[in-house]
Design a protein around this motif. Structure first.
Motif, short mmCIF file in Angstrom:
data_model
loop_
_atom_site.label_atom_id
_atom_site.label_comp_id
_atom_site.label_asym_id
_atom_site.label_seq_id
_atom_site.Cartn_x
_atom_site.Cartn_y
_atom_site.Cartn_z
N ASN A 189 0.83 -1.21 0.00
CA ASN A 189 0.00 0.00 0.00
C ASN A 189 0.86 1.26 0.00
O ASN A 189 0.56 2.25 -0.69
N ASP A 190 1.96 1.23 0.80
CA ASP A 190 2.85 2.39 0.84
C ASP A 190 3.49 2.65 -0.52
O ASP A 190 3.58 3.80 -0.97
N VAL A 191 3.94 1.57 -1.16
CA VAL A 191 4.58 1.71 -2.47
C VAL A 191 3.59 2.30 -3.47
O VAL A 191 3.90 3.22 -4.23
N ALA A 192 2.36 1.76 -3.47
CA ALA A 192 1.34 2.24 -4.41
C ALA A 192 1.02 3.72 -4.16
O ALA A 192 0.90 4.52 -5.11
N ARG A 193 0.88 4.11 -2.87
CA ARG A 193 0.52 5.50 -2.55
C ARG A 193 1.61 6.47 -3.00
O ARG A 193 1.31 7.49 -3.63
N LEU A 194 2.88 6.14 -2.70
CA LEU A 194 3.96 7.05 -3.05
C LEU A 194 4.21 7.10 -4.56
O LEU A 194 4.65 8.12 -5.10
N ALA A 195 3.91 5.98 -5.24
CA ALA A 195 4.10 5.96 -6.70
C ALA A 195 2.91 6.56 -7.43
O ALA A 195 3.00 6.83 -8.64
N GLY A 196 1.80 6.74 -6.70
CA GLY A 196 0.62 7.29 -7.34
C GLY A 196 -0.05 6.31 -8.28
O GLY A 196 -0.62 6.70 -9.31
N VAL A 197 0.02 5.01 -7.94
CA VAL A 197 -0.58 3.97 -8.77
C VAL A 197 -1.43 3.07 -7.89
O VAL A 197 -1.44 3.18 -6.65
N SER A 198 -2.10 2.11 -8.51
CA SER A 198 -2.90 1.16 -7.76
C SER A 198 -2.03 0.02 -7.23
O SER A 198 -0.92 -0.21 -7.72
N LYS A 199 -2.59 -0.69 -6.23
CA LYS A 199 -1.86 -1.87 -5.73
C LYS A 199 -1.70 -2.91 -6.84
O LYS A 199 -0.69 -3.62 -6.89
N LYS A 200 -2.68 -3.00 -7.72
CA LYS A 200 -2.60 -3.97 -8.82
C LYS A 200 -1.40 -3.67 -9.72
O LYS A 200 -0.72 -4.59 -10.18
N THR A 201 -1.11 -2.39 -9.95
CA THR A 201 0.04 -2.03 -10.79
C THR A 201 1.35 -2.44 -10.10
O THR A 201 2.26 -2.97 -10.76
N VAL A 202 1.44 -2.21 -8.79
CA VAL A 202 2.65 -2.64 -8.06
C VAL A 202 2.79 -4.15 -8.15
O VAL A 202 3.89 -4.68 -8.36
N SER A 203 1.67 -4.86 -7.99
CA SER A 203 1.71 -6.32 -8.07
C SER A 203 2.18 -6.78 -9.44
O SER A 203 2.96 -7.72 -9.57
N ARG A 204 1.73 -6.08 -10.49
CA ARG A 204 2.17 -6.44 -11.84
C ARG A 204 3.67 -6.25 -12.01
O ARG A 204 4.34 -7.05 -12.67
N VAL A 205 4.21 -5.19 -11.43
CA VAL A 205 5.66 -4.97 -11.50
C VAL A 205 6.40 -6.10 -10.79
O VAL A 205 7.40 -6.64 -11.30
N ILE A 206 5.92 -6.48 -9.61
CA ILE A 206 6.55 -7.58 -8.86
C ILE A 206 6.52 -8.87 -9.65
O ILE A 206 7.47 -9.66 -9.64
N ASN A 207 5.41 -9.07 -10.40
CA ASN A 207 5.25 -10.30 -11.17
C ASN A 207 5.83 -10.22 -12.56
O ASN A 207 5.63 -11.13 -13.37
N ASP A 208 6.58 -9.13 -12.86
CA ASP A 208 7.19 -8.95 -14.19
C ASP A 208 6.16 -8.95 -15.31
O ASP A 208 6.42 -9.47 -16.40
N SER A 209 5.00 -8.41 -15.05
CA SER A 209 3.97 -8.33 -16.09
C SER A 209 4.37 -7.33 -17.16
O SER A 209 4.90 -6.25 -16.84
N PRO A 210 4.12 -7.64 -18.42
CA PRO A 210 4.44 -6.69 -19.50
C PRO A 210 3.42 -5.55 -19.60
O PRO A 210 3.58 -4.65 -20.43
N LEU A 211 2.37 -5.58 -18.77
CA LEU A 211 1.29 -4.61 -18.87
C LEU A 211 1.56 -3.34 -18.07
O LEU A 211 0.63 -2.66 -17.63
N VAL A 212 2.83 -2.99 -17.89
CA VAL A 212 3.20 -1.79 -17.14
C VAL A 212 4.16 -0.98 -18.00
O VAL A 212 5.12 -1.53 -18.57
N ARG A 213 3.91 0.33 -18.12
CA ARG A 213 4.80 1.17 -18.91
C ARG A 213 6.21 1.18 -18.29
O ARG A 213 6.35 1.17 -17.06
N PRO A 214 7.25 1.23 -19.13
CA PRO A 214 8.63 1.18 -18.61
C PRO A 214 8.94 2.25 -17.58
O PRO A 214 9.62 1.98 -16.58
#
Length: 360
Positions: free
Chosen positions: A28-53
């Motif tokens: 939650n802290d990472v998502a809040r400071l990055a200004g994104v959703s928790k789902k986006t942080v989860s996608r980054v952790i999972n190496d999802s290609p659905l996140v802008r570089p």
């Protein structure tokens, strides 16, 4: 599993000490400071290609700065598998398995994966079912198989059946290249033979490992074939089947050295049996290398601790473990591993003090 389920699993991650004033960092802290959703942080952790570089880099930088790391068990729940690599073995020498573990850990370092070991008895009934249960209960990401279990096609088929990726370490190709790390034992046996012949030895003997081990067949076969190419016969009475143990080296040397005429050189197919040859020679009042030259195999620490220091074939066991683990971690395995077809390590002779030309 849905992306929402993966996100919930990451929320269960054990928080790490952060650099902020709150002391603990969560997804939650990472998502809040990055200004994104928790789902986006989860996608980054999972190496999802659905996140802008640029978003991915921003989140990764924040995670590093805050000291946030997802818990491996939570990640395992998200993917319905653990972040564990299994190492399955049947009665190797102690130093061999230690070196192999070090190599695998080299490849796993900073990857989030851990190594678990599973000794077994390949001669026991139901051992394959036992390995299948181990893989399923631990939800293994993959398995490293070393001789002699790596030589069992039924075991490889069982792992395929349950969808568990594996890499086999063996002396000859037994599977698709993506599943193999080769050790070229036959080539090493030939190198031992050529070295002894180059010193002038023509009355040589061989102590092999058990016949059911392919490594034993390859090492002994390479030795015998190379001698034959040089016009040297190795009769059956100068071949002893050992057990890759110190005691079988003693027994083999005692049997071979009481024959007439006595061999002037012995190739033992591992260093433990070579050490047994030393003991037998000492009992019989024979000097090494004055009366008897000895070559071993593995270049274990024992080889340099013996006196005189043992000439032996060095098998880079740590490299074997590193290569095998790296293959399992390759993205899009086995396709990515297939691109590395031909992965192998080659033993080479390490000349020390246990060999010299035979006495006249």
């Amino acid at each position: 599993m849905s992306n929402d389920a993966k996100t919930r699993a990451h929320e269960a991650a054990a928080p790490a000490t952060g650099s902020g004033t709150h002391g603990k960092s969560t997804i939650n802290d990472v998502a809040r400071l990055a200004g994104v959703s928790k789902k986006t942080v989860s996608r980054v952790i999972n190496d999802s290609p659905l996140v802008r570089p640029d978003t991915r880099q921003k989140i990764l930088s924040l995670m590093q700065e805050m000291g946030y790391a997802p818990d491996p068990q939570a990640r395992g729940l998200a993917f319905r598998r653990s972040f564990l690599i299994g190492l399955v073995f049947d009665n190797p020498t102690a130093q061999y398995i230690v070196n192999l573990q070090y190599g695998a850990l080299d490849a796993l370092r900073d990857s989030g994966f851990e190594l678990v070991v599973h000794p077994c008895d390949s001669k026991s009934e139901g051992y394959i079912e036992g390995i299948k249960r181990f893989a399923q209960q631990q939800k293994l990401y993959g398995v490293i198989l070393i001789p002699r279990v790596s030589e069992d096609q039924a075991l490889a088929d069982a792992l395929k059946e349950i969808g568990c990726r594996y890499v086999r370490i063996a002396s000859v190709p037994m599977d698709e290249p993506a599943n193999m790390v080769l050790t070229h034992d036959r080539q090493a046996g030939a190198e031992a033979a050529n070295y002894l012949e180059s010193l002038g030895h023509r009355r040589v003997a061989l102590i092999t490992g058990p016949k059911r081990y392919r490594s034993s067949i390859e090492r002994g076969g390479g030795f015998t074939e190379a001698l034959a190419k040089r016009g040297i016969e190795l009769p059956p009475e100068r071949v002893y089947e050992g057990g890759y143990t110190f005691e079988s080296g003693v027994a083999g040397a005692e049997a071979l050295l009481t024959r007439h005429p006595r061999p002037t050189a012995i190739f033992a197919c591992n260093d433990e049996m070579a050490a047994g040859v030393y003991k037998a020679a000492l009992r019989m009042g024979l000097s090494i290398p004055g009366d008897l030259s000895v070559v071993g195999y593995d270049d274990s620490p024992l080889a340099s601790q013996l006196w005189p220091a043992l000439t032996t074939l060095r098998l880079p066991v740590r490299d074997l473990g590193r290569q095998a683990a790296a293959m399992l971690l390759a993205e899009n395995w086995p396709r990515a591993a297939q691109a590395q077809a031909g992965i192998s390590v080659s033993p080479h002779l390490v000349v020390r003090d246990s060999c010299q030309p035979p006495q006249a």
